[in-house]
Design a protein around this motif. Sequence first.
Motif, PDB file in Angstrom:
ATOM      1  N   ASP A  53      28.108 -30.416 -16.997  1.00 49.33           N
ATOM      2  CA  ASP A  53      28.095 -31.410 -17.233  1.00 49.33           C
ATOM      3  C   ASP A  53      26.704 -31.132 -18.430  1.00 49.33           C
ATOM      4  N   ASP A  54      26.093 -30.591 -17.666  1.00 47.19           N
ATOM      5  CA  ASP A  54      24.374 -30.629 -19.058  1.00 47.19           C
ATOM      6  C   ASP A  54      25.287 -29.962 -19.743  1.00 47.19           C
ATOM      7  N   LEU A  55      25.589 -28.611 -19.744  1.00 49.65           N
ATOM      8  CA  LEU A  55      25.945 -27.422 -21.064  1.00 49.65           C
ATOM      9  C   LEU A  55      26.501 -28.601 -22.305  1.00 49.65           C
ATOM     10  N   MET A  56      27.771 -29.003 -21.158  1.00 47.21           N
ATOM     11  CA  MET A  56      28.950 -30.175 -22.038  1.00 47.21           C
ATOM     12  C   MET A  56      28.078 -31.459 -23.114  1.00 47.21           C
ATOM     13  N   ALA A  57      27.341 -31.451 -22.185  1.00 47.59           N
ATOM     14  CA  ALA A  57      26.418 -32.878 -23.024  1.00 47.59           C
ATOM     15  C   ALA A  57      25.444 -32.286 -24.216  1.00 47.59           C
ATOM     16  N   ALA A  58      24.991 -30.823 -23.871  1.00 44.63           N
ATOM     17  CA  ALA A  58      24.391 -30.979 -25.232  1.00 44.63           C
ATOM     18  C   ALA A  58      25.367 -30.146 -26.438  1.00 44.63           C
ATOM     19  N   PHE A  59      25.904 -29.388 -26.548  1.00 43.67           N
ATOM     20  CA  PHE A  59      26.925 -29.752 -27.187  1.00 43.67           C
ATOM     21  C   PHE A  59      27.187 -30.619 -27.650  1.00 43.67           C
ATOM     22  N   ASP A  60      27.565 -31.594 -27.487  1.00 38.11           N
ATOM     23  CA  ASP A  60      27.704 -32.621 -27.534  1.00 38.11           C
ATOM     24  C   ASP A  60      27.294 -33.732 -28.842  1.00 38.11           C
ATOM     25  N   GLU A  61      25.996 -33.064 -27.970  1.00 34.51           N
ATOM     26  CA  GLU A  61      24.149 -33.775 -29.017  1.00 34.51           C
ATOM     27  C   GLU A  61      24.359 -32.531 -29.965  1.00 34.51           C
ATOM     28  N   ASP A  89      13.664 -25.230 -33.354  1.00 32.15           N
ATOM     29  CA  ASP A  89      12.911 -24.442 -33.703  1.00 32.15           C
ATOM     30  C   ASP A  89      13.551 -24.134 -35.315  1.00 32.15           C
ATOM     31  N   ASP A  90      13.197 -24.737 -36.382  1.00 25.31           N
ATOM     32  CA  ASP A  90      13.818 -24.980 -37.036  1.00 25.31           C
ATOM     33  C   ASP A  90      14.937 -25.159 -37.161  1.00 25.31           C
ATOM     34  N   GLY A  91      16.233 -24.553 -37.621  1.00 22.65           N
ATOM     35  CA  GLY A  91      17.916 -24.128 -37.634  1.00 22.65           C
ATOM     36  C   GLY A  91      18.181 -24.605 -36.015  1.00 22.65           C
ATOM     37  N   VAL A  92      17.490 -23.352 -35.462  1.00 20.34           N
ATOM     38  CA  VAL A  92      17.777 -22.549 -34.315  1.00 20.34           C
ATOM     39  C   VAL A  92      17.833 -23.694 -32.645  1.00 20.34           C
ATOM     40  N   THR A  93      18.573 -23.586 -31.816  1.00 24.14           N
ATOM     41  CA  THR A  93      18.506 -24.559 -30.881  1.00 24.14           C
ATOM     42  C   THR A  93      18.590 -24.140 -29.946  1.00 24.14           C
ATOM     43  N   THR A  94      17.610 -23.807 -28.663  1.00 32.50           N
ATOM     44  CA  THR A  94      17.770 -22.001 -27.738  1.00 32.50           C
ATOM     45  C   THR A  94      17.478 -22.926 -26.748  1.00 32.50           C
ATOM     46  N   ILE A  95      18.901 -23.555 -25.861  1.00 30.96           N
ATOM     47  CA  ILE A  95      19.844 -23.767 -24.860  1.00 30.96           C
ATOM     48  C   ILE A  95      19.256 -22.790 -23.660  1.00 30.96           C
ATOM     49  N   THR A  96      18.669 -23.471 -22.522  1.00 29.92           N
ATOM     50  CA  THR A  96      18.593 -21.728 -21.676  1.00 29.92           C
ATOM     51  C   THR A  96      19.148 -22.526 -20.231  1.00 29.92           C
ATOM     52  N   ILE A  97      20.082 -21.911 -19.122  1.00 28.62           N
ATOM     53  CA  ILE A  97      20.104 -22.323 -18.094  1.00 28.62           C
ATOM     54  C   ILE A  97      19.234 -22.138 -17.369  1.00 28.62           C
ATOM     55  N   ASN A  98      18.809 -23.172 -16.695  1.00 27.60           N
ATOM     56  CA  ASN A  98      17.553 -22.919 -15.899  1.00 27.60           C
ATOM     57  C   ASN A  98      18.211 -23.047 -14.544  1.00 27.60           C
ATOM     58  N   ARG A  99      17.573 -22.065 -13.760  1.00 22.57           N
ATOM     59  CA  ARG A  99      18.396 -22.196 -11.743  1.00 22.57           C
ATOM     60  C   ARG A  99      17.954 -21.213 -11.643  1.00 22.57           C
TER      61      ARG A  99
END
Length: 259
Positions: free
Chosen positions: A33-41, A11-21
């Motif tokens: 692993d998913d969190l690490m990959a998301a931070f890399d991107e 959302d504009d300059g904000v990215t939200t990562i939701t732990i979806n479990r």
Amino acid sequence: MSFDNILVTHDDGVTTITINRPPFNLATPGLIDDLMAAFDELEGRDETRAIVLRGAGERAFCAGADIGHEKGPAGEGRGLRDAGRALVERIEMFPKVIIAAIRGWCIGGGTGIAWPCDIRIASDTAKFRAGDVYLGIIPSWSVGMVRLVNYLGRNRTLDLLLLGEDISAERALELGIVSRVVPDAAFEAEVDRVAKRLASGAPMPIRAIKEAVRAQCREGFDRAALLEEAWAQKIFASQDAKEGLGAFMEKRKPVFTGK
């Protein structure tokens, strides 16, 4: 970006990562692993200026590690410990600001994810627990036994880890575990407001402040002072510094580019 254990939205300059479990968003090697990959991107995504890290649903931010994944070679759980430590280090070293939005339970490994974040906003429904000693184990992601004394001081760290009691959001605020506590009805709006404010800041100064504060904890006064001057030389000559000061004089909102 598509992942098995997390959702990523922009959302504009904000990215939200939701732990979806849901419902408890338990930590597993796959989640890490998913969190690490998301931070890399997201590190290389210029449009992302601030990150909100949260759990799906209302019951938990993350209620700890999935016990089914705790056993590793020789029953030591070394793989999950190493992954957890790497994630904590990634959060702490990340050049952009990370906001933990905490609703419901935040236990064990969940505290290891939330507490190293730069800003920690808690709903008044949030509850924290670091009760490893009452499970016959220790906190092993290099937060409770490594970083927490820098966050809270010696006495509060011992109280929290040795007693292992449930901590309310209000008590967490008193201890300094969270930055602020918000009534649950206002939680989403406050997270959005804070995230957008942080996303509007100049990227280089944010990175500089994170590096220098981290250096104070990990390397000491002299290293932090060297970083301050190195960053000052770079930032005061930057386009963003000219833009920020010019916008102040012209009574307008600055537009920062990170250059």
